[in-house]
Design an enzyme around this catalytic site. Structure first.
Site, PDB file in Angstrom:
ATOM      1  CG  ASP A 124       3.701  -1.899   8.572  1.00  0.00           C
ATOM      2  OD1 ASP A 124       3.643  -2.640   7.558  1.00  0.00           O
ATOM      3  OD2 ASP A 124       2.706  -1.616   9.266  1.00  0.00           O
ATOM      4  CG  ASP A 169      -1.324  -1.092   9.896  1.00  0.00           C
ATOM      5  OD1 ASP A 169      -1.890  -1.672   8.954  1.00  0.00           O
ATOM      6  OD2 ASP A 169      -0.104  -0.842   9.913  1.00  0.00           O
TER       7      ASP A 169
HETATM    8  C1  ZSD Z   1       3.095   3.952   2.616  1.00  0.00           C
HETATM    9  C2  ZSD Z   1       1.893   3.717   1.811  1.00  0.00           C
HETATM   10  N1  ZSD Z   1       0.761   3.400   2.346  1.00  0.00           N
HETATM   11  O1  ZSD Z   1      -0.124   3.230   1.359  1.00  0.00           O
HETATM   12  C3  ZSD Z   1       0.508   3.402   0.183  1.00  0.00           C
HETATM   13  C4  ZSD Z   1      -0.141   3.200  -1.141  1.00  0.00           C
HETATM   14  C5  ZSD Z   1       1.777   3.780   0.439  1.00  0.00           C
HETATM   15  C6  ZSD Z   1       2.835   4.203  -0.523  1.00  0.00           C
HETATM   16  N2  ZSD Z   1       2.927   3.270  -1.620  1.00  0.00           N
HETATM   17  C7  ZSD Z   1       3.290   4.035  -2.831  1.00  0.00           C
HETATM   18  C8  ZSD Z   1       3.881   2.181  -1.430  1.00  0.00           C
HETATM   19  C9  ZSD Z   1       3.517   1.324  -0.262  1.00  0.00           C
HETATM   20  C10 ZSD Z   1       2.531   0.367  -0.223  1.00  0.00           C
HETATM   21  C11 ZSD Z   1       2.629  -0.183   1.021  1.00  0.00           C
HETATM   22  N3  ZSD Z   1       3.596   0.449   1.682  1.00  0.00           N
HETATM   23  N4  ZSD Z   1       4.150   1.381   0.907  1.00  0.00           N
HETATM   24  C12 ZSD Z   1       3.984   0.150   3.042  1.00  0.00           C
HETATM   25  C13 ZSD Z   1       3.576  -1.230   3.374  1.00  0.00           C
HETATM   26  N5  ZSD Z   1       2.212  -1.453   2.979  1.00  0.00           N
HETATM   27  C14 ZSD Z   1       1.233  -1.710   3.885  1.00  0.00           C
HETATM   28  C15 ZSD Z   1       1.529  -1.805   5.231  1.00  0.00           C
HETATM   29  C16 ZSD Z   1       0.469  -2.035   6.107  1.00  0.00           C
HETATM   30  N6  ZSD Z   1       0.652  -2.141   7.429  1.00  0.00           N
HETATM   31  N7  ZSD Z   1      -0.780  -2.136   5.644  1.00  0.00           N
HETATM   32  C17 ZSD Z   1      -0.989  -2.053   4.325  1.00  0.00           C
HETATM   33  N8  ZSD Z   1      -0.021  -1.840   3.428  1.00  0.00           N
HETATM   34  C18 ZSD Z   1       1.873  -1.272   1.590  1.00  0.00           C
END
Ligand code: ZSD
Length: 390
Positions: free
Chosen positions: A101, A282
């Protein structure tokens, strides 16, 4: 992206489609060729370590030979219909599939005692030489409401043969429900600047900034693909992975993100603008999140497009003909093909846009939908980011 208070929303869409098959890689050598594996760390490093261990002065020429020699590549695999990309990492005694990330700066993992870990998670087991950092904790929140927290170890972490010997590995004690459902990922590996690492009382370095001085070239490069494996290259630029030349932009490091100027946009067959705006690269955000004027200009070219409260964003008829979207970066035109801008179906006939409004975020996010069209080089020594079509 991650911030001290709120971080940003990633996609609100439920996971779709089956995960891409794990990549298989076989290398055939003719009978008289033997693969000589390049050591992750230069042999001089072992000599330097022995000298130091017995109190001898390590000559500069030995130290420098030991210090600038790592490079390697790891394969990433898209899961849940390109929602996220996981990459195998050795952390301590475990092999984990982590979500790399560039929008956050914490390497966090599940353990056998994590509250809320997904049912299929691989757990981190500290190595025999791991050190638990007494009194150190971490807590991170992402704007979509997901969050995680726990305590901290120092351990050896290896990515694609590149080794960080004293990497902060943040063990999750608790994760929010969004992660409990996120099967296929064993945690995150942050690749933003260490200034936004969330460990207290002392922020820790990310994997990249831990190894940067030992890399042949102080860069990492990303290839994300649509529904097929790609790569994270550390310490080298692979010119076979892109066409034309790389175009670089300066990074504004003040927010801890890979933040740079986009000089304008153009919608195929529609409007364009040369008003510049800042955006972050990102890999941890699924979609392309831009300001309302860009989003309006784009969906004005799609007759069936509408903003749906029910579906949580812009949707359109799945058989709609979508335009490409181009962003200009330091004279280079980066084009996102229409195919990537039809992100996923949300009903029999409605599809969800890969471009959504960054409206409430106050920041433009070039997430995976954009990155899938580019080979992107991240240089944390010169604070530059490079783009070329892949
Ligand atoms: C992967 C993922 N990405 O959207 C979702 C929802 C997911 C999966 N989800 C079920 C779980 C989740 C939520 C996040 N992630 N994984 C990864 C880190 N997140 C970030 C990173 C960042 N750079 N910016 C914003 N949030 C939030």
């Amino acid at each position: 992206m991650v911030g001290s208070k709120t971080v940003i929303s990633a996609l609100a869409l439920s996971a779709l489609a089956a995960a891409a098959p794990a990549p298989t890689k076989t290398t055939q050598f003719s009978i008289n060729q033997v693969a000589v594996k390049k050591p992750a760390v230069h042999p001089a490093a072992k000599y330097a370590k022995a000298l130091a261990k017995y109190g001898a002065t390590v000559p500069d020429y030995v130290a420098s030979a030991a210090a600038s020699s790592q490079s390697g590549s790891a394969t990433n695999t898209p899961i849940d219909g390109d929602e996220e990309y996981v990459t195998p990492v050795t952390a301590g005694d475990s092999t984990l599939n982590l979500d790399f990330d560039t929008g956050s700066a914490d390497l966090w993992v599940y353990t056998s005692s994590t509250d809320g870990a997904p049912s299929d998670a691989n757990y981190y087991t500290p190595s025999a030489d791991a050190k638990k950092l007494s009194g150190y904790t971490w807590s991170i929140s992402y704007g979509d409401g997901s969050s995680a927290s726990g305590d901290v170890y120092k351990d050896t972490v290896v990515v694609g043969g590149v080794t960080a010997t004293a990497q902060a590995v943040e063990a999750a004690e608790t994760v929010s429900s969004e992660f409990s459902e996120d099967t296929g990922s064993d945690g995150l590996l942050g690749l933003a600047y260490s200034s936004i690492n969330q460990v207290e009382p002392i922020a820790q370095k990310t994997f990249y900034f831990n190894v940067i001085d030992s890399l042949e070239t102080p860069v990492f490069a990303v290839t994300l693909k649509h529904n097929e494996p790609g790569t994270y290259d550390f310490g080298f630029i692979d010119s076979s992975k892109y066409t034309g030349d790389l175009t670089y932009a300066d990074i504004n490091t003040s927010e801890g993100y890979w933040l740079f100027d986009v000089d304008g946009y153009s919608v195929e067959g529609g409007s364009s603008s040369s008003d510049s705006f800042e955006a972050i690269a990102d890999t941890g955000t699924t979609l392309l999140m831009l300001s309302d004027d860009v989003v309006k200009a784009y969906y004005d070219q799609v007759s069936s497009a509408k903003h749906s409260i029910l579906e949580g964003g812009y949707v359109f008829d799945c058989d709609a003909t979508l335009p490409d979207l181009s962003l200009t970066i330091n004279g280079y035109t980066a084009t996102v093909p229409a195919e990537y801008l039809n992100y996923a179906s949300v009903s029999d006939s409605l599809c969800y846009g890969g471009l959504q409004s960054a409206g409430l975020l106050g920041l433009n996010i070039l997430g995976d939908v954009f990155l899938k069209s580019q080979y992107v080089v991240f240089n944390g020594e010169d604070n530059k980011i490079g783009f070329a079509p892949q």
